[in-house]
Design a protein around this motif. Sequence first.
Motif, mmCIF file in Angstrom:
data_model
loop_
_atom_site.group_PDB
_atom_site.id
_atom_site.type_symbol
_atom_site.label_atom_id
_atom_site.label_comp_id
_atom_site.label_asym_id
_atom_site.label_seq_id
_atom_site.Cartn_x
_atom_site.Cartn_y
_atom_site.Cartn_z
ATOM 1 N N GLN A 66 0.820 -1.213 0.000
ATOM 2 C CA GLN A 66 0.000 0.000 0.000
ATOM 3 C C GLN A 66 0.857 1.266 0.000
ATOM 4 O O GLN A 66 0.411 2.325 -0.424
ATOM 5 C CB GLN A 66 -0.923 0.025 1.225
ATOM 6 C CG GLN A 66 -2.112 -0.923 1.146
ATOM 7 C CD GLN A 66 -1.696 -2.385 1.306
ATOM 8 O OE1 GLN A 66 -1.005 -2.738 2.255
ATOM 9 N NE2 GLN A 66 -2.122 -3.220 0.379
ATOM 10 N N VAL A 67 2.091 1.118 0.476
ATOM 11 C CA VAL A 67 2.999 2.265 0.545
ATOM 12 C C VAL A 67 4.400 1.817 0.136
ATOM 13 O O VAL A 67 4.840 0.728 0.510
ATOM 14 C CB VAL A 67 3.059 2.867 1.972
ATOM 15 C CG1 VAL A 67 4.009 4.062 2.015
ATOM 16 C CG2 VAL A 67 1.676 3.273 2.456
ATOM 17 N N ALA A 68 5.082 2.671 -0.640
ATOM 18 C CA ALA A 68 6.494 2.464 -0.955
ATOM 19 C C ALA A 68 7.272 3.685 -0.471
ATOM 20 O O ALA A 68 6.895 4.825 -0.772
ATOM 21 C CB ALA A 68 6.703 2.262 -2.449
ATOM 22 N N ILE A 69 8.335 3.426 0.286
ATOM 23 C CA ILE A 69 9.152 4.509 0.832
ATOM 24 C C ILE A 69 10.550 4.415 0.227
ATOM 25 O O ILE A 69 11.196 3.371 0.323
ATOM 26 C CB ILE A 69 9.241 4.425 2.363
ATOM 27 C CG1 ILE A 69 7.853 4.504 2.987
ATOM 28 C CG2 ILE A 69 10.141 5.527 2.926
ATOM 29 C CD1 ILE A 69 7.831 4.276 4.490
ATOM 30 N N VAL A 91 1.400 1.409 -6.847
ATOM 31 C CA VAL A 91 1.395 1.571 -5.384
ATOM 32 C C VAL A 91 0.607 2.842 -5.040
ATOM 33 O O VAL A 91 0.907 3.916 -5.576
ATOM 34 C CB VAL A 91 2.834 1.654 -4.831
ATOM 35 C CG1 VAL A 91 2.815 1.912 -3.327
ATOM 36 C CG2 VAL A 91 3.593 0.374 -5.136
ATOM 37 N N PRO A 92 -0.385 2.742 -4.162
ATOM 38 C CA PRO A 92 -1.238 3.903 -3.872
ATOM 39 C C PRO A 92 -0.512 5.099 -3.280
ATOM 40 O O PRO A 92 -0.863 6.245 -3.541
ATOM 41 C CB PRO A 92 -2.275 3.359 -2.883
ATOM 42 C CG PRO A 92 -2.272 1.878 -3.100
ATOM 43 C CD PRO A 92 -0.875 1.517 -3.491
ATOM 44 N N ASN A 108 7.984 15.428 -7.275
ATOM 45 C CA ASN A 108 6.575 15.755 -7.466
ATOM 46 C C ASN A 108 5.873 14.609 -8.178
ATOM 47 O O ASN A 108 6.457 13.543 -8.398
ATOM 48 C CB ASN A 108 6.430 17.069 -8.245
ATOM 49 C CG ASN A 108 7.192 17.040 -9.560
ATOM 50 O OD1 ASN A 108 7.252 16.008 -10.238
ATOM 51 N ND2 ASN A 108 7.778 18.164 -9.935
ATOM 52 N N GLU A 109 4.608 14.838 -8.554
ATOM 53 C CA GLU A 109 3.808 13.763 -9.149
ATOM 54 C C GLU A 109 4.368 13.288 -10.483
ATOM 55 O O GLU A 109 4.134 12.156 -10.884
ATOM 56 C CB GLU A 109 2.351 14.207 -9.304
ATOM 57 C CG GLU A 109 2.099 15.351 -10.264
ATOM 58 C CD GLU A 109 2.314 16.720 -9.632
ATOM 59 O OE1 GLU A 109 2.075 17.718 -10.331
ATOM 60 O OE2 GLU A 109 2.721 16.788 -8.452
ATOM 61 N N ALA A 110 5.122 14.138 -11.173
ATOM 62 C CA ALA A 110 5.714 13.723 -12.446
ATOM 63 C C ALA A 110 6.689 12.565 -12.246
ATOM 64 O O ALA A 110 6.878 11.743 -13.145
ATOM 65 C CB ALA A 110 6.419 14.904 -13.117
ATOM 66 N N TRP A 111 7.296 12.506 -11.067
ATOM 67 C CA TRP A 111 8.211 11.419 -10.724
ATOM 68 C C TRP A 111 7.535 10.382 -9.826
ATOM 69 O O TRP A 111 8.201 9.550 -9.220
ATOM 70 C CB TRP A 111 9.460 11.967 -10.047
ATOM 71 C CG TRP A 111 10.466 12.486 -11.029
ATOM 72 C CD1 TRP A 111 10.627 13.757 -11.468
ATOM 73 C CD2 TRP A 111 11.454 11.711 -11.721
ATOM 74 N NE1 TRP A 111 11.640 13.839 -12.386
ATOM 75 C CE2 TRP A 111 12.168 12.590 -12.556
ATOM 76 C CE3 TRP A 111 11.806 10.356 -11.712
ATOM 77 C CZ2 TRP A 111 13.218 12.169 -13.371
ATOM 78 C CZ3 TRP A 111 12.849 9.927 -12.520
ATOM 79 C CH2 TRP A 111 13.542 10.823 -13.338
ATOM 80 N N GLY A 112 6.228 10.446 -9.718
ATOM 81 C CA GLY A 112 5.500 9.456 -8.938
ATOM 82 C C GLY A 112 5.573 9.651 -7.435
ATOM 83 O O GLY A 112 5.250 8.745 -6.675
ATOM 84 N N VAL A 113 5.989 10.844 -6.989
ATOM 85 C CA VAL A 113 6.148 11.102 -5.558
ATOM 86 C C VAL A 113 4.875 11.746 -5.009
ATOM 87 O O VAL A 113 4.473 12.821 -5.450
ATOM 88 C CB VAL A 113 7.351 12.032 -5.293
ATOM 89 C CG1 VAL A 113 7.460 12.343 -3.798
ATOM 90 C CG2 VAL A 113 8.639 11.389 -5.803
ATOM 91 N N ASP A 114 4.241 11.079 -4.048
ATOM 92 C CA ASP A 114 3.073 11.662 -3.383
ATOM 93 C C ASP A 114 3.489 12.586 -2.252
ATOM 94 O O ASP A 114 2.918 13.656 -2.066
ATOM 95 C CB ASP A 114 2.170 10.554 -2.822
ATOM 96 C CG ASP A 114 1.514 9.736 -3.922
ATOM 97 O OD1 ASP A 114 1.135 10.322 -4.941
ATOM 98 O OD2 ASP A 114 1.401 8.509 -3.753
#
Length: 233
Positions: A66-69, A91-92, A108-114
């Motif tokens: 559910q989470v990737a760090i 991954v949500p 940012n979101e362009a790199w998939g970072v929430d």
Amino acid sequence: MRVAIAGAGQVGRSIASELLDNGHEVLLIDKDPRAIKAESVPRAEWLLADACELSSLEEAALQRCQVAIASTGDDKVNLVVSLLAKTEFGVPRTVARVNHPRNEWMFNEAWGVDVSVSTPRIMSALVEEAVSVGDLVRLFTFRQGDANLVELTLPEDSPMIGRRVGDIDWPLDTALVVILREGRVLRPEPDGTLELNDELLFVAADETEEQLEDMLSPHHHRRNSNRNKNDNS
């Protein structure tokens, strides 16, 4: 909740221990055999692999998380891991560590970072929080949805003191998440009331922050606004 952590250094292991203590499943991934210290986090799963490789993340079954760090000491690695986790495995929630402040603009979101975690930004926010009562402090930015985690400690002249939480008409795109009071963590129940020096944590959109501050601490807000005008003149 199942969480994958790329980077099993001190930061990654500390996060893993905290999550395990809170009842979550944790998988630590690192390509350096010296980082695999199972005895330090015995309840975690471990994978010796390069988290930047698609095959490694497939082996880690990242789609089950559910989470990737991404907590490595290399910003490039953290960006690649976040992007792969989000785009290839869906991954949500992705959280990425920013090691060098000059790279923060890329997380940012362009790199998939929430959520990006920058130590200098957090430390400066905590300093502001420690010295401010009545001022809205931005603690965290959620890249997805243009929302922020913000904090305000109610000053003695706040018109919200004594008001029922359920009676307050909060601004649009604003949610009161938690109330911190005398060392206790309180859920914001509708029948609960706000008290002097309550520390309120909100998730709020950028455009609602000024309105929120004016509601909770109008005198401080006007004073700061006047000060900013004078500084700009």
